[in-house]
Design a protein around this motif. Structure first.
Motif, mmCIF file in Angstrom:
data_model
loop_
_atom_site.group_PDB
_atom_site.id
_atom_site.type_symbol
_atom_site.label_atom_id
_atom_site.label_comp_id
_atom_site.label_asym_id
_atom_site.label_seq_id
_atom_site.Cartn_x
_atom_site.Cartn_y
_atom_site.Cartn_z
ATOM 1 N N GLY A 1 0.788 -1.228 0.000
ATOM 2 C CA GLY A 1 0.000 0.000 0.000
ATOM 3 C C GLY A 1 0.814 1.268 0.000
ATOM 4 O O GLY A 1 0.302 2.343 0.362
ATOM 5 N N LEU A 2 2.083 1.191 -0.409
ATOM 6 C CA LEU A 2 2.969 2.352 -0.363
ATOM 7 C C LEU A 2 3.137 2.949 -1.760
ATOM 8 O O LEU A 2 3.672 2.305 -2.663
ATOM 9 C CB LEU A 2 4.339 1.938 0.189
ATOM 10 C CG LEU A 2 5.355 3.065 0.405
ATOM 11 C CD1 LEU A 2 4.854 4.033 1.483
ATOM 12 C CD2 LEU A 2 6.714 2.484 0.786
ATOM 13 N N PRO A 3 2.683 4.177 -1.990
ATOM 14 C CA PRO A 3 2.874 4.829 -3.285
ATOM 15 C C PRO A 3 4.358 4.995 -3.610
ATOM 16 O O PRO A 3 5.196 5.129 -2.707
ATOM 17 C CB PRO A 3 2.196 6.193 -3.101
ATOM 18 C CG PRO A 3 1.243 5.999 -1.978
ATOM 19 C CD PRO A 3 1.893 5.010 -1.060
ATOM 20 N N ILE A 4 4.672 5.010 -4.893
ATOM 21 C CA ILE A 4 6.073 5.115 -5.309
ATOM 22 C C ILE A 4 6.250 6.218 -6.348
ATOM 23 O O ILE A 4 5.332 6.564 -7.085
ATOM 24 C CB ILE A 4 6.599 3.784 -5.888
ATOM 25 C CG1 ILE A 4 5.827 3.412 -7.167
ATOM 26 C CG2 ILE A 4 6.563 2.673 -4.849
ATOM 27 C CD1 ILE A 4 6.482 2.307 -7.983
ATOM 28 N N HIS B 1 7.158 -0.663 -19.531
ATOM 29 C CA HIS B 1 7.462 -0.548 -18.102
ATOM 30 C C HIS B 1 6.289 0.098 -17.361
ATOM 31 O O HIS B 1 5.875 -0.369 -16.301
ATOM 32 C CB HIS B 1 8.731 0.289 -17.923
ATOM 33 C CG HIS B 1 9.003 0.700 -16.514
ATOM 34 N ND1 HIS B 1 9.390 -0.193 -15.533
ATOM 35 C CD2 HIS B 1 8.917 1.920 -15.905
ATOM 36 C CE1 HIS B 1 9.551 0.447 -14.392
ATOM 37 N NE2 HIS B 1 9.264 1.720 -14.589
ATOM 38 N N ARG B 2 5.735 1.152 -17.933
ATOM 39 C CA ARG B 2 4.603 1.821 -17.292
ATOM 40 C C ARG B 2 3.422 0.870 -17.156
ATOM 41 O O ARG B 2 2.747 0.849 -16.124
ATOM 42 C CB ARG B 2 4.198 3.056 -18.100
ATOM 43 C CG ARG B 2 2.939 3.715 -17.565
ATOM 44 C CD ARG B 2 2.568 4.976 -18.308
ATOM 45 N NE ARG B 2 1.298 5.506 -17.827
ATOM 46 C CZ ARG B 2 0.853 6.722 -18.071
ATOM 47 N NH1 ARG B 2 1.568 7.545 -18.808
ATOM 48 N NH2 ARG B 2 -0.312 7.129 -17.591
ATOM 49 N N ARG C 1 -0.196 -2.282 -13.711
ATOM 50 C CA ARG C 1 -0.895 -3.508 -13.282
ATOM 51 C C ARG C 1 -0.752 -3.696 -11.775
ATOM 52 O O ARG C 1 -1.724 -4.029 -11.088
ATOM 53 C CB ARG C 1 -0.338 -4.722 -14.038
ATOM 54 C CG ARG C 1 -0.768 -4.792 -15.494
ATOM 55 C CD ARG C 1 -0.483 -6.161 -16.073
ATOM 56 N NE ARG C 1 0.951 -6.445 -16.125
ATOM 57 C CZ ARG C 1 1.734 -6.123 -17.161
ATOM 58 N NH1 ARG C 1 1.226 -5.506 -18.213
ATOM 59 N NH2 ARG C 1 3.020 -6.426 -17.140
ATOM 60 N N PHE C 2 0.461 -3.488 -11.259
ATOM 61 C CA PHE C 2 0.671 -3.621 -9.817
ATOM 62 C C PHE C 2 -0.139 -2.572 -9.061
ATOM 63 O O PHE C 2 -0.817 -2.871 -8.074
ATOM 64 C CB PHE C 2 2.156 -3.437 -9.464
ATOM 65 C CG PHE C 2 3.077 -4.450 -10.082
ATOM 66 C CD1 PHE C 2 2.654 -5.737 -10.350
ATOM 67 C CD2 PHE C 2 4.389 -4.115 -10.393
ATOM 68 C CE1 PHE C 2 3.515 -6.679 -10.903
ATOM 69 C CE2 PHE C 2 5.254 -5.036 -10.939
ATOM 70 C CZ PHE C 2 4.816 -6.321 -11.202
ATOM 71 N N ALA C 3 -0.044 -1.319 -9.526
ATOM 72 C CA ALA C 3 -0.655 -0.212 -8.796
ATOM 73 C C ALA C 3 -2.181 -0.326 -8.751
ATOM 74 O O ALA C 3 -2.801 -0.046 -7.719
ATOM 75 C CB ALA C 3 -0.238 1.115 -9.423
ATOM 76 N N THR C 4 -2.773 -0.721 -9.861
ATOM 77 C CA THR C 4 -4.235 -0.866 -9.869
ATOM 78 C C THR C 4 -4.669 -2.079 -9.050
ATOM 79 O O THR C 4 -5.704 -2.038 -8.374
ATOM 80 C CB THR C 4 -4.760 -0.982 -11.306
ATOM 81 O OG1 THR C 4 -4.056 -2.019 -12.001
ATOM 82 C CG2 THR C 4 -4.579 0.324 -12.058
ATOM 83 N N ARG C 5 -3.884 -3.147 -9.090
ATOM 84 C CA ARG C 5 -4.229 -4.343 -8.314
ATOM 85 C C ARG C 5 -4.241 -4.033 -6.827
ATOM 86 O O ARG C 5 -5.117 -4.502 -6.081
ATOM 87 C CB ARG C 5 -3.221 -5.459 -8.593
ATOM 88 C CG ARG C 5 -3.519 -6.760 -7.826
ATOM 89 C CD ARG C 5 -2.360 -7.730 -7.935
ATOM 90 N NE ARG C 5 -1.921 -7.915 -9.310
ATOM 91 C CZ ARG C 5 -0.769 -8.470 -9.657
ATOM 92 N NH1 ARG C 5 0.072 -8.893 -8.712
ATOM 93 N NH2 ARG C 5 -0.435 -8.603 -10.922
ATOM 94 N N PHE C 6 -3.263 -3.221 -6.373
ATOM 95 C CA PHE C 6 -3.159 -2.935 -4.940
ATOM 96 C C PHE C 6 -3.785 -1.599 -4.568
ATOM 97 O O PHE C 6 -3.668 -1.163 -3.418
ATOM 98 C CB PHE C 6 -1.689 -2.977 -4.515
ATOM 99 C CG PHE C 6 -1.033 -4.318 -4.752
ATOM 100 C CD1 PHE C 6 -1.500 -5.450 -4.115
ATOM 101 C CD2 PHE C 6 0.021 -4.439 -5.642
ATOM 102 C CE1 PHE C 6 -0.903 -6.687 -4.334
ATOM 103 C CE2 PHE C 6 0.621 -5.665 -5.872
ATOM 104 C CZ PHE C 6 0.155 -6.800 -5.222
ATOM 105 N N PRO D 1 -5.467 5.492 -8.150
ATOM 106 C CA PRO D 1 -4.573 4.346 -8.279
ATOM 107 C C PRO D 1 -4.147 4.138 -9.729
ATOM 108 O O PRO D 1 -4.883 4.441 -10.664
ATOM 109 C CB PRO D 1 -5.425 3.179 -7.775
ATOM 110 C CG PRO D 1 -6.437 3.810 -6.871
ATOM 111 C CD PRO D 1 -6.743 5.140 -7.499
ATOM 112 N N GLY D 2 -2.938 3.618 -9.899
ATOM 113 C CA GLY D 2 -2.409 3.376 -11.238
ATOM 114 C C GLY D 2 -1.108 4.121 -11.444
ATOM 115 O O GLY D 2 -0.650 4.865 -10.570
#
Length: 311
Positions: free
Chosen positions: A95-98, A112-113, A118-123, A285-286
């Motif tokens: 749950g940590l934004p990057i 890469h984006r 995919r990771f960001a939307t999933r979490f 998210p995303g």
């Protein structure tokens, strides 16, 4: 996403720096002096934890994983590109934004984006990708030139300080304390002279430039004169770029834009990553690039002040 307020100051965003190479250290140093961002932790590899850090970081927690820091709102990923996707996944799943600054362009950047997205939307977490110098700040500049001259061509030339040499002629001009010169070949094959001048106190840049261009040494070649604060400092800088955009002939007339810079890439990357961190509150998210973000968001709480100054 709503980033909670910091512990000590209103609206402070608590940031972890993952990786302590040149970019990571630059980010950490800038965070120590920031008024709206707080350096929450430095994250290093296990085999690097015992290595001493400069005294200014003596009160900052140093850990081997972001999950070990309970009060952290976002992470700046300053790791080698072959480690980036794994580190990003580890942060996002907790749950940590990057914010990251991968040196990728074109199709490689898009792939890469999409992976980070995919990771960001999933979490259900926001991420900002390509938020460095290039891609990043220079991408925004290229995009702006493209808007101003939609039809045309762009040329970008990378420079190194070793190509600069002192020019006795420019030093003889009244008002010039010191000068450096380099020669380049433009896209049309014509030679261009770039002259960097350090002015004496009270030296008039326009008059100096005109006198240099009128000298027989520079006649017959396009000569661009750039005032700089310090020629000695310029000689020490290792990177530079000249971005030129020329419009296609037509009813809109001939447009030509030139952006020239010399810089420390790590410091510029760090500034851009911190600006991106200020844009995190309110992001969906995303994975987002800098072109997705309004300029005001990059200023954070300073947006109104920036509007008064720059508009």
């Amino acid at each position: 996403m709503v980033i909670p307020k910091g512990r000590n100051e209103k609206n402070t965003i608590r940031i972890g720096v993952v990786g302590f190479g040149k970019v990571g250290r630059a980010c950490a140093e800038l965070l120590l002096t920031s008024k709206d961002l707080f350096l929450a932790a430095i994250v290093r590899r296990l085999d690097s934890l015992a290595q001493p850090l400069p005294e200014v970081f003596s009160k900052i927690p140093v850990v081997s994983h972001t999950a070990q820091v309970h009060e952290m709102d976002a992470a700046l990923l300053c790791v080698p590109i072959d480690q980036l996707e794994g580190v990003a996944h580890g942060c996002l799943q907790h749950g940590l934004p990057i914010i990251e600054c991968a040196l990728l362009h074109g199709e490689a950047f898009q792939a890469h984006r999409e992976a980070i997205n995919r990771f960001a939307t999933r979490f259900d977490v926001p991420a900002i990708v390509g938020a460095g110098w290039d891609p990043g700040a220079l991408s925004v500049m290229r995009s702006l030139f493209g808007l101003l001259a939609p039809e045309g061509e762009s040329e970008m030339r990378h420079r190194v300080a070793a190509s600069l040499h002192h020019t006795a002629m420019a030093r003889r001009v009244a008002g010039v304390k010191d000068a450096l010169c380099t020669e380049q070949v433009a896209a049309n094959g014509a030679r261009q002279r770039y002259v960097y001048v350090e002015l004496e106190k009270g030296g008039a840049a326009d008059r100096v430039a005109a006198e240099i261009r009128a000298d027989p040494l520079f006649l017959g070649e396009e000569t661009l004169v750039f005032p700089v604060d310090s020629v000695a400092a310029l000689e020490q800088e290792g990177r530079g770029v000249a971005l030129e955009r020329r419009s296609a002939p037509g009813r809109a007339g001939h447009q030509r834009f030139l952006f020239e810079a010399r810089f420390d890439e790590a410091i510029l990357t760090a500034h851009m990553m911190l600006a991106a961190a200020r844009a995190l509150p309110g992001l969906s998210p995303g994975a987002h690039s800098l072109l997705d973000l309004p300029m005001s968001a990059l200023w954070g709480e300073q947006a109104q002040t920036a509007e008064r100054i720059w508009l």
